[in-house]
Design an enzyme around this catalytic site. Structure first.
Site, short mmCIF file in Angstrom:
data_model
loop_
_atom_site.label_atom_id
_atom_site.label_comp_id
_atom_site.label_asym_id
_atom_site.label_seq_id
_atom_site.Cartn_x
_atom_site.Cartn_y
_atom_site.Cartn_z
CG HIS A 152 -2.38 0.07 0.84
ND1 HIS A 152 -2.99 -0.85 0.04
CD2 HIS A 152 -3.34 0.99 1.15
CE1 HIS A 152 -4.26 -0.54 -0.12
NE2 HIS A 152 -4.50 0.59 0.53
CG ASP A 157 -6.79 8.10 -1.21
OD1 ASP A 157 -7.19 6.93 -1.00
OD2 ASP A 157 -7.54 9.02 -1.57
N GLY A 158 -5.39 6.02 -3.07
CA GLY A 158 -5.45 5.63 -4.48
C GLY A 158 -4.80 4.28 -4.78
N GLY A 161 -5.81 1.08 -4.24
CA GLY A 161 -6.69 0.09 -4.86
C GLY A 161 -6.91 0.37 -6.32
CG LEU A 188 -1.31 2.89 -9.01
CD1 LEU A 188 -1.43 3.59 -10.37
CD2 LEU A 188 -0.27 3.62 -8.15
CB SER A 189 -3.76 -2.42 -7.13
OG SER A 189 -5.15 -2.62 -7.02
NE ARG A 190 -9.94 -1.53 -8.48
CZ ARG A 190 -9.85 -1.44 -7.16
NH1 ARG A 190 -9.41 -2.46 -6.45
NH2 ARG A 190 -10.17 -0.32 -6.53
#
Length: 354
Positions: free
Chosen positions: A198, A202-203, A205, A207-209
């Site tokens: 992580h 922020d962001g 989740g 960015l992971s996708r």
């Protein structure tokens, strides 16, 4: 290197899922022979679904319809709510990845640039755009109202984050280069470890996708823009968080349990390709069974962008009332969109059926 990927057991289910996904990857060249405007429409629907789902997973509330309306006016450049800011940033980064994936290597600089662009419209995130976190953060789950319902897992400390990210990127690049592990397994491991670290305030989740999509495109899975992986994750949020939690709490142990996340990830990719397969088959069936006059009308709309009944009469020489019947059927099937009523009516290209 801290990652112990050799503890991943390659089960018959994992082999079967990889084989099915790779078979579709190989067949896409033949499957993707729809007319360019139909492929473009498929991608537009998938993009809207992806943006809506990925932002809702993180607590946003905009529906796909609201996302679509916002994207229609994206040139506004001023977004009133945080949900709108997140949607605008996600849309622009996805387009960057779709258009330039060949040139975007997996490096810390590129990941930071994508994060910066993802949060470009959010004033609240201005201080930490494109920079690793300076405060501890944790992963939370949200309900349908966007309310936090609990902490899913603890994440890496700000002190450890730069080292862990450097190790993850080096491991991923080496694993993809040596091909000792199938690229889908490498991408799955990258995603779950990225989320365990992580790295940004922020962001993460979202960015992971985006990074998952980038790595899939770079690995040759070029059909992914036409079917939303994010909407499959949104529809299985419980399984998503469970698989993350089961794998992530073991990642830094001597024997990481990669199984829960790997199986979830491959099943999600399987659903993604199955959805796209159905859409393509439905398109093919419809196009194969359309009357000749309907095909002529579609071709005319494609060539001109928009068209009136009078123009169709001139092009086809068909009876006006017959043309109206064909137009009504094409509108009902989402092949074209009707604008206005009466004498001012005109038609443009439509979205494919979902």
């Amino acid at each position: 290197m801290g990652l112990q990927a050799d503890t991943l057991e390659i089960t018959p289910e994992i082999l079967s899922l990889i084989a099915e996904i790779d078979e579709f990857k190989g067949a896409w060249r033949a499957l993707g022979t729809l007319a360019p405007e139909r492929l473009s429409a498929l991608r537009r629907v998938a993009t809207i679904e992806s943006i809506g789902s990925s932002t809702r997973i993180e607590g946003a509330k905009l529906s796909d319809k609201e996302v679509e309306q916002l994207l229609t006016n994206i040139e506004i450049r001023k977004f009133d709510t945080r949900d709108e800011q997140e949607v605008a940033g996600y849309a622009q980064v996805m387009e960057t990845v779709f258009a330039n994936f060949d040139a975007i290597e997996l490096t810390e600089n590129h990941i930071k640039q994508l994060h910066r662009d993802l949060l470009a419209h959010s004033a609240k995130d201005e201080r930490h755009r494109g920079e690793y976190k300076t405060n501890t953060n944790h992963v939370s789950a949200f309900d349908e109202e966007g309310k936090e319902i609990g902490v899913v897992f603890e994440t890496a400390t700000p002190f450890d984050t730069p080292r862990l990210m450097s190790e993850l990127i080096q491991w991923t690049s080496a694993a993809l280069d040596t091909a000792k592990l199938h690229p889908l397994l490498v991408i799955g491991i990258f995603t779950v470890v990225f989320l365990e670290i992580h790295p940004f305030q922020d962001g993460n989740g979202r960015l992971s996708r985006i990074l998952t999509t980038l790595l899939l495109l770079r690995a040759g899975y070029v059909y992914v823009p036409y079917s939303s992986l994010e909407s499959i994750v949104e529809n299985s949020k419980e399984g998503y968080y469970l698989a993350l939690r089961q794998t992530q709490r073991t990642i830094r142990s001597p024997k990481p349990n990669w199984q829960p996340w790997t199986v979830y990830f491959l099943r999600a990719l399987q659903q993604q390709k199955q959805r796209l397969q159905k859409k393509i088959e439905r398109e093919r069936i419809v196009m194969d069974t359309l009357p000749e006059l309907s095909l002529q009308i579609l071709e005319a709309v494609k060539d001109r962008g928009h068209i009136t009944i009078g123009e169709i009469v001139k092009i086809t020489g068909a009876n006006r009332n017959t043309i109206k019947k064909h137009l009504a059927a094409l509108v009902a099937a989402n092949h074209i969109v009707q604008h206005g009523i009466g004498k001012g009516t005109w038609y443009s290209q439509g979205d494919p059926q979902r």
